[in-house]
Design an enzyme around this catalytic site. Structure first.
Site, mmCIF file in Angstrom:
data_model
loop_
_atom_site.group_PDB
_atom_site.id
_atom_site.type_symbol
_atom_site.label_atom_id
_atom_site.label_comp_id
_atom_site.label_asym_id
_atom_site.label_seq_id
_atom_site.Cartn_x
_atom_site.Cartn_y
_atom_site.Cartn_z
ATOM 1 N N GLY A 13 70.069 27.150 0.988
ATOM 2 C CA GLY A 13 68.708 27.434 1.476
ATOM 3 C C GLY A 13 68.407 26.659 2.763
ATOM 4 O O GLY A 13 69.115 25.711 3.119
ATOM 5 N N ASP A 14 67.342 27.074 3.396
ATOM 6 C CA ASP A 14 66.894 26.470 4.652
ATOM 7 C C ASP A 14 66.590 24.976 4.541
ATOM 8 O O ASP A 14 66.789 24.209 5.476
ATOM 9 C CB ASP A 14 65.576 27.160 5.039
ATOM 10 N N LYS A 17 69.356 22.230 5.479
ATOM 11 C CA LYS A 17 69.659 21.917 6.883
ATOM 12 C C LYS A 17 68.444 21.369 7.627
ATOM 13 O O LYS A 17 68.556 20.447 8.419
ATOM 14 C CB LYS A 17 70.273 23.119 7.598
ATOM 15 N N HIS A 173 56.273 17.745 -0.831
ATOM 16 C CA HIS A 173 56.587 16.930 0.352
ATOM 17 C C HIS A 173 55.330 16.509 1.109
ATOM 18 O O HIS A 173 55.366 15.560 1.882
ATOM 19 C CB HIS A 173 57.614 17.627 1.259
ATOM 20 N N LYS A 177 53.812 12.754 3.497
ATOM 21 C CA LYS A 177 53.314 12.695 4.877
ATOM 22 C C LYS A 177 52.422 11.464 5.018
ATOM 23 O O LYS A 177 51.609 11.184 4.133
ATOM 24 C CB LYS A 177 52.528 13.974 5.214
ATOM 25 N N ASP A 230 52.823 29.365 -3.057
ATOM 26 C CA ASP A 230 53.681 28.628 -2.128
ATOM 27 C C ASP A 230 52.964 27.400 -1.562
ATOM 28 O O ASP A 230 53.578 26.368 -1.318
ATOM 29 C CB ASP A 230 54.095 29.561 -0.969
ATOM 30 N N HIS A 235 50.520 21.971 -2.399
ATOM 31 C CA HIS A 235 50.012 21.144 -1.296
ATOM 32 C C HIS A 235 48.473 21.149 -1.262
ATOM 33 O O HIS A 235 47.843 20.108 -1.102
ATOM 34 C CB HIS A 235 50.518 21.668 0.056
ATOM 35 N N LYS A 323 49.065 25.870 14.268
ATOM 36 C CA LYS A 323 49.534 25.043 13.156
ATOM 37 C C LYS A 323 48.527 23.919 13.002
ATOM 38 O O LYS A 323 48.284 23.141 13.932
ATOM 39 C CB LYS A 323 50.913 24.454 13.490
HETATM 40 C C1 BG6 Z 1 56.605 24.606 2.201
HETATM 41 C C2 BG6 Z 1 56.392 26.095 2.098
HETATM 42 O O1 BG6 Z 1 56.349 23.989 0.981
HETATM 43 O O2 BG6 Z 1 55.723 24.075 3.186
HETATM 44 C C3 BG6 Z 1 56.579 26.775 3.439
HETATM 45 O O3 BG6 Z 1 57.304 26.646 1.149
HETATM 46 C C4 BG6 Z 1 55.728 26.111 4.497
HETATM 47 O O4 BG6 Z 1 56.252 28.155 3.351
HETATM 48 C C5 BG6 Z 1 55.933 24.600 4.489
HETATM 49 O O5 BG6 Z 1 56.088 26.643 5.760
HETATM 50 C C6 BG6 Z 1 54.974 23.899 5.425
HETATM 51 O O6 BG6 Z 1 55.340 22.548 5.483
HETATM 52 P P1 BG6 Z 1 54.974 21.654 6.747
HETATM 53 O O7 BG6 Z 1 55.469 20.304 6.386
HETATM 54 O O8 BG6 Z 1 55.691 22.271 7.907
HETATM 55 O O9 BG6 Z 1 53.504 21.747 6.889
#
Ligand code: BG6
Length: 440
Positions: A13-14, A17, A173, A177, A230, A235, A323
């Site tokens: 998976g992405d 990497k 994750h 942060k 997702d 989050h 973003k």
């Molecule tokens: C991931 C999601 O948990 O968080 C992704 O599966 C999303 O879809 C990503 O792009 C966003 O993370 P960040 O750290 O770039 O805000």
């Protein structure tokens, strides 16, 4: 400095990497890990070189010594997760590698697979003795942990049958942060903030999690999950809970998790708008006519004593204009005793990314007039450090140190799914233009 064997399940998976290899590399470079083996597992991975090579462009300026250590210590194994014989092959491979690299058998099993595989793999690892070594074994599960309340409960039950909660790390994750792990510090060390954070003074809380990117080839996963599962279930709710929780007894571990769970128990969806970006249906591996939302704007009620009546609005979406991840607290208007009163609220904003920092908007008197003017007091995180640590690096280091403070506990996961399960599945999904601000 630790010596660790990393076993990544679902290595193709992405995430591997983009995030995991760069995070491990940083830990080596920063001398947190002195010796390691990296074992990548998936149904099809027979060679690790292309995976390591693909990660190289995500590590920034390279320290050759650290990179060499990763390259020399990496292996791949193709495995069928349902086949018990394959677990024996893995057991043998790990034993051989650990002997070769003189590693003590401290193992991190990182589940980067879909949650459908979590319980089968976990049970099989235990059954085949892969977690019994002279060192320690810890299990890290990527989000989403399940796909609804029933599945999350089922996974929890099965994995807790064979492991203790203390060895289980459900990763989100966002908790790694800097500005997120700092929310509790900000709130509970500043006398000028905490007394104001409640329904007496706050009008609304906006949690923004917009992205410019689309689903980036992850159709297989994304089309089943969508933005609510997702982003918002994990989050989004972690940010909401950290903003609304009462002061924990101590700013640490279990105390914070207790307070977050209390908030989630009292949180309900009040209203939601869903959207899908134009062109989503042409993405690879998206079902024809799919109604999976890529955007959601939802109002939640947090029915605690402090927050009852204050809307918490979470906006999340892909392929949008900007973003931005932030939490904005909009205060009620002050009782005004002048003629030209403020029409916009004071705001306190935590900018999680990009441009990490916090800002406070207040009003001051315009010099030489009787009018007011809004001004911003701004703190930029860059004042401390030009490059704040990457979330995955921080969290993997926590796993190595056995610190679960910034991982999600069983009850938090289940409470979050309970809120999501109440969202009807037949809501309208509005199409929005790519690069826009989402549906009107
Ligand atoms: C991931 C999601 O948990 O968080 C992704 O599966 C999303 O879809 C990503 O792009 C966003 O993370 P960040 O750290 O770039 O805000």
């Amino acid at each position: 400095m630790e010596q660790v064997t990393f076993i990544i399940l679902g290595v193709t998976g992405d995430l591997t990497k983009r995030k995991l290899i760069p995070a491990i590399y940083q830990l080596i470079k920063n001398k947190k890990i002195k010796n390691l083996a990296f074992v990548g597992i998936s149904r099809s991975a027979t060679s690790i070189e292309p995976i390591i090579a693909a990660a190289e462009k995500f590590i920034g300026q390279k320290d050759e010594q650290s990179w060499k250590l990763i390259k020399q210590s990496s292996y791949a194994l193709a495995m069928n997760f349902d086949n018990q014989e394959d677990y024996q092959k893995l057991a043998l491979l790990l034993k051989t590698i650990e002997q070769k690299h003189e590693l003590p058998g401290n193992r991190i099993f990182y589940f980067a697979t879909l949650p459908e595989h979590f319980s089968t793999i976990t049970t099989s690892l235990s059954k085949n003795g892969l977690t019994t070594t002279n060192g320690w074994s810890r299990l890290v599960y990527e989000k989403p942990f399940g796909w609804d309340l029933a599945s999350a409960k089922n996974i929890n039950k099965k994995i807790l049958n064979v492991f203790d909660e203390k060895d289980i790390y459900r990763i989100d994750h966002y908790l790694g942060k800097e500005l997120v792990s700092g929310i509790a510090f900000l709130r509970f060390t500043n006398r000028i903030l905490e007394p104001l954070l409640n329904n007496k003074h706050v009008d609304s809380v906006e949690i923004t999690m917009t992205e410019k990117i689309g689903i980036e080839g992850r159709g297989n996963y994304y089309d089943k999950y969508g933005v609510i599962k997702d982003i918002i279930q994990n989050h989004g709710f972690q940010l909401l809970a950290l903003t609304a929780m009462e002061a924990p007894l101590k700013l640490a571990g279990g105390h914070i998790r207790d307070q977050k769970a209390r908030v989630l128990k009292k949180t309900r969806l009040a209203e939601i708008t869903l959207g899908q970006y134009k062109g989503y249906l042409n993405e690879p591996n998206v079902a024809p006519g799919s109604r999976t939302p890529t955007y959601a704007r939802a109002r939640f009620e947090v029915n605690t004593k402090a927050w009852k009546g204050v809307p918490f609005i979470i906006t999340a979406g892909k392929n949008l204009a900007a973003k931005e991840t932030s939490i904005t607290i909009n205060f009620k208007l002050a009782e005004c005793r002048i003629q030209s009163c403020p029409t916009e609220p004071n705001t306190f904003k935590i900018r999680i990314q990009p441009d990490e920092g916090v800002s406070l908007n207040i009003y001051t008197k315009k010099p030489g007039t009787q009018e007011i003017s809004p001004v911003e007091m701004n703190f930029s995180q860059g004042r401390f450090e030009a490059n704040t640590p990457e979330a995955y690096g921080t969290l993997i280091e926590d796993v190595i140190r056995a610190d679960q403070s910034f991982f999600v506990r069983e009850d938090e996961i289940e409470l979050s799914w309970k809120i999501i399960d109440n969202i009807p599945s037949d809501l309208p999904v509005v199409i929005y233009a790519q690069g826009s601000k989402g549906p009107p």
